[in-house]
Scaffold this motif. Sequence first.
Motif, PDB file in Angstrom:
ATOM      1  N   TYR A 442      11.936  11.232   8.773  1.00  0.00           N
ATOM      2  CA  TYR A 442      12.126  12.674   8.919  1.00  0.00           C
ATOM      3  C   TYR A 442      11.073  13.474   8.156  1.00  0.00           C
ATOM      4  CZ  TYR A 442      16.461  11.487  11.201  1.00  0.00           C
ATOM      5  OH  TYR A 442      17.375  10.985  12.083  1.00  0.00           O
ATOM      6  N   ALA A 443       9.953  12.825   7.801  1.00  0.00           N
ATOM      7  CA  ALA A 443       8.863  13.504   7.100  1.00  0.00           C
ATOM      8  C   ALA A 443       7.863  14.048   8.115  1.00  0.00           C
ATOM      9  CB  ALA A 443       8.177  12.544   6.140  1.00  0.00           C
ATOM     10  N   TYR A 444       7.448  15.295   7.926  1.00  0.00           N
ATOM     11  CA  TYR A 444       6.478  15.914   8.825  1.00  0.00           C
ATOM     12  C   TYR A 444       5.037  15.722   8.334  1.00  0.00           C
ATOM     13  CZ  TYR A 444       9.944  18.256  11.768  1.00  0.00           C
ATOM     14  OH  TYR A 444      10.951  18.521  12.662  1.00  0.00           O
ATOM     15  N   GLY A 445       4.863  15.155   7.164  1.00  0.00           N
ATOM     16  CA  GLY A 445       3.542  14.919   6.600  1.00  0.00           C
ATOM     17  C   GLY A 445       3.702  14.294   5.227  1.00  0.00           C
ATOM     18  N   GLY A 446       2.589  14.139   4.511  1.00  0.00           N
ATOM     19  CA  GLY A 446       2.681  13.547   3.184  1.00  0.00           C
ATOM     20  C   GLY A 446       1.321  13.441   2.534  1.00  0.00           C
ATOM     21  N   TYR A 447       1.282  12.740   1.399  1.00  0.00           N
ATOM     22  CA  TYR A 447       0.063  12.584   0.614  1.00  0.00           C
ATOM     23  C   TYR A 447      -0.205  11.101   0.368  1.00  0.00           C
ATOM     24  CZ  TYR A 447       0.491  17.573  -0.507  1.00  0.00           C
ATOM     25  OH  TYR A 447       0.586  18.936  -0.444  1.00  0.00           O
ATOM     26  N   PRO A 448      -1.481  10.675   0.452  1.00  0.00           N
ATOM     27  CA  PRO A 448      -1.807   9.255   0.234  1.00  0.00           C
ATOM     28  C   PRO A 448      -1.383   8.737  -1.133  1.00  0.00           C
ATOM     29  CG  PRO A 448      -3.653  10.385   1.281  1.00  0.00           C
ATOM     30  CD  PRO A 448      -2.658  11.446   0.905  1.00  0.00           C
ATOM     31  N   ASP A 449      -1.542   9.546  -2.195  1.00  0.00           N
ATOM     32  CA  ASP A 449      -1.180   9.047  -3.524  1.00  0.00           C
ATOM     33  C   ASP A 449       0.328   8.861  -3.664  1.00  0.00           C
ATOM     34  OD1 ASP A 449      -0.827  11.819  -3.449  1.00  0.00           O
ATOM     35  OD2 ASP A 449      -1.236  12.069  -5.585  1.00  0.00           O
ATOM     36  N   ILE A 450       1.104   9.744  -3.036  1.00  0.00           N
ATOM     37  CA  ILE A 450       2.562   9.580  -3.055  1.00  0.00           C
ATOM     38  C   ILE A 450       2.958   8.342  -2.248  1.00  0.00           C
ATOM     39  CG2 ILE A 450       4.731  10.570  -2.227  1.00  0.00           C
ATOM     40  CD1 ILE A 450       3.785  13.281  -3.138  1.00  0.00           C
ATOM     41  N   ASP A 451       2.307   8.141  -1.102  1.00  0.00           N
ATOM     42  CA  ASP A 451       2.589   6.948  -0.305  1.00  0.00           C
ATOM     43  C   ASP A 451       2.309   5.688  -1.119  1.00  0.00           C
ATOM     44  OD1 ASP A 451       3.216   8.618   1.760  1.00  0.00           O
ATOM     45  OD2 ASP A 451       1.473   8.131   2.996  1.00  0.00           O
ATOM     46  N   HIS A 452       1.204   5.679  -1.853  1.00  0.00           N
ATOM     47  CA  HIS A 452       0.850   4.521  -2.670  1.00  0.00           C
ATOM     48  C   HIS A 452       1.914   4.260  -3.733  1.00  0.00           C
ATOM     49  CE1 HIS A 452      -1.574   1.644  -4.887  1.00  0.00           C
ATOM     50  NE2 HIS A 452      -1.356   2.346  -5.991  1.00  0.00           N
ATOM     51  N   LEU A 453       2.371   5.326  -4.390  1.00  0.00           N
ATOM     52  CA  LEU A 453       3.416   5.174  -5.408  1.00  0.00           C
ATOM     53  C   LEU A 453       4.707   4.669  -4.797  1.00  0.00           C
ATOM     54  CD1 LEU A 453       2.803   8.460  -7.426  1.00  0.00           C
ATOM     55  CD2 LEU A 453       2.440   6.136  -8.275  1.00  0.00           C
ATOM     56  N   PHE A 454       5.036   5.147  -3.596  1.00  0.00           N
ATOM     57  CA  PHE A 454       6.259   4.697  -2.933  1.00  0.00           C
ATOM     58  C   PHE A 454       6.195   3.202  -2.626  1.00  0.00           C
ATOM     59  CE2 PHE A 454       8.487   3.767   1.085  1.00  0.00           C
ATOM     60  CZ  PHE A 454       9.787   3.965   0.643  1.00  0.00           C
ATOM     61  N   LEU A 455       5.074   2.756  -2.067  1.00  0.00           N
ATOM     62  CA  LEU A 455       4.931   1.336  -1.752  1.00  0.00           C
ATOM     63  C   LEU A 455       4.906   0.495  -3.022  1.00  0.00           C
ATOM     64  CD1 LEU A 455       2.262   1.631   1.096  1.00  0.00           C
ATOM     65  CD2 LEU A 455       4.710   1.235   1.348  1.00  0.00           C
ATOM     66  N   GLN A 456       4.348   1.046  -4.081  1.00  0.00           N
ATOM     67  CA  GLN A 456       4.305   0.322  -5.352  1.00  0.00           C
ATOM     68  C   GLN A 456       5.707   0.130  -5.919  1.00  0.00           C
ATOM     69  OE1 GLN A 456       1.676   2.157  -8.189  1.00  0.00           O
ATOM     70  NE2 GLN A 456       2.207   0.726  -9.844  1.00  0.00           N
ATOM     71  N   GLN A 457       6.523   1.186  -5.902  1.00  0.00           N
ATOM     72  CA  GLN A 457       7.873   1.059  -6.455  1.00  0.00           C
ATOM     73  C   GLN A 457       8.747   0.140  -5.598  1.00  0.00           C
ATOM     74  OE1 GLN A 457      11.097   2.327  -5.325  1.00  0.00           O
ATOM     75  NE2 GLN A 457      10.155   2.733  -3.321  1.00  0.00           N
ATOM     76  N   ALA A 458       8.443   0.074  -4.298  1.00  0.00           N
ATOM     77  CA  ALA A 458       9.240  -0.777  -3.411  1.00  0.00           C
ATOM     78  C   ALA A 458       9.095  -2.258  -3.762  1.00  0.00           C
ATOM     79  CB  ALA A 458       8.839  -0.544  -1.957  1.00  0.00           C
ATOM     80  N   ARG A 459       7.983  -2.618  -4.415  1.00  0.00           N
ATOM     81  CA  ARG A 459       7.764  -4.018  -4.795  1.00  0.00           C
ATOM     82  C   ARG A 459       8.140  -4.295  -6.250  1.00  0.00           C
ATOM     83  NH1 ARG A 459       2.977  -2.739  -1.868  1.00  0.00           N
ATOM     84  NH2 ARG A 459       1.891  -2.331  -3.826  1.00  0.00           N
ATOM     85  N   GLU A 460       8.438  -3.237  -6.990  1.00  0.00           N
ATOM     86  CA  GLU A 460       8.665  -3.367  -8.431  1.00  0.00           C
ATOM     87  C   GLU A 460      10.109  -3.779  -8.720  1.00  0.00           C
ATOM     88  OE1 GLU A 460       8.412  -4.025 -11.873  1.00  0.00           O
ATOM     89  OE2 GLU A 460       6.519  -3.035 -11.289  1.00  0.00           O
TER      90      GLU A 460
END
Length: 523
Positions: A442-460
């Motif tokens: 349901y996101a209409y856009g985003g930021y690469p650095d936030i995406d990176h942090l999200f993927l990082q926390q998903a593996r942590e």
Amino acid sequence: MTPLFRWSRALALALLVLLVPVASAPLATAPAGGAAAEGPAGEVVLAWHVTIATSWFDPSTAPPQITPFGILYALHDALVRPLPGQRMGPSLAESWKESADGITYEFRLRRGLKFHNGDPITAEDVKFSYERYRGAGAQELQAHVRQVEIVDPLTIRFVLKEPWPDFMTFYGTTATAAGLVVPKRYLTEVGEDGFRKHPIGAGPYRFVSHAPGIELVLEANPAYWRHAPHVKRLVMKSVTEGTTRVAMLKRGEIDLAFSLDGEDAEAVRRDPRLALVPSKHASSFWVDPTEQWDPKSPWHDRRVRLAAIHALDRRAINDMACLGYCPPSGVIIPRVMDFALQVPAPAYDPLKARQLLAEAGYPRGFDAGAFIPTPPFLTVGETTANFLQAVGIRTSLRTMERAAFLAQWREKRLRGLILNAVGNSGNAASRVEAFIYSRGSYAYGGYPDIDHLFLQQARERSAGRREALLHRIQQLTVDRAMFVPIMDYRTLRGVGPRLAEHALDTLHLVQFPAYEDMRLKGT
């Protein structure tokens, strides 16, 4: 209270200017004696604030909202889910375990379980239900789950591509409906449309009839594994006007009225025969400027978004819609969720809002187009729109029928400003996935650095490091003014005098009853 009167009051006001367990949890048992031992009896009538949609009979397309679970948890059951006294307990599964490397999750089903039509519940049904799921969080689940293996008829194994500490959050809470189990044989025979017309599940109540726009009738499932429901029959009525729900509650025509606000809630609070019960679920209101990602839109300018943030008197909106029960918020993640960043609400400062608009090149304000509130939250929508207009952000309030809103929202076809009202449980990561991660459902856009942090926390796998990463994401949404937070929502329910036990808020972060635990007086 009519919409016109609500609007005029709102206008006048404006112008005044939690980690999931991975081991097996204790078995929930039935209370001794009572109606469960003697058999279900009586009828409870519940009035819904929205038109009950047939899509809510099928978990496969559930949106990132809590409302459909008020139907889903009556008809269906999951391997694990929130249970009374347990944030996440074993339901259709008697136990589950996670491998030491965090790659494999294995579930063992209870013996002898059956769907409402008598079909046995097997691991094949679990696999089928997961693989047909296309609702909120489906992309995230598919991105992490490598395969689903049937070990034997009562054992199923999920194998991940890499450790993902949020697997159980996405699979076993209302963050998604992916864990709800439907009967493969029946659904294959009747098809998708046939299943929605006559759903078969494994929950505490079974489907009897549905009159679209009028009511849904359910009957107790006496073989439900926890215990037979105390109430034999549930009638769920669609009553979209709050004043009508209150009048029916006062006349004894209904026993429970969902989602009251403003003067409707106050009318219940003043009546000594009735009870007004605020929820404890993980819900929040915020405005999403969907066009902020378009360089040609005024919303692309952070100063415009900041102006909207400072234009709102959140305490006044709270008082108007929630009788003071809804705490103003500074971020879109509800403060009751695990890993939520505790952010103070922004200051109400209309002078600063006008100054920011002038600096952005809009000294006289601008026409912001459509403002679409999530149905049926018109009071919050009207009051918010009036505060925005008071500083020069002029909108056209557009109301929609609930099913149409959800369909267009899911397809990202809504434009302008959206008043989001979201109450799924889960944790901060599940909310980030849906609304902040650029590939979110349901996101209409985003930021690469936030995406990176999200993927990082998903593996942590460290809770402390995950919290730090998720706090950083939430702080970035504040710093960049990505959203206009309003308040954490405490929905107000009216309870009538016939109920001895309403069973509201007995499920962790879920606003609906544990239906099998509801009791009428004298039963």
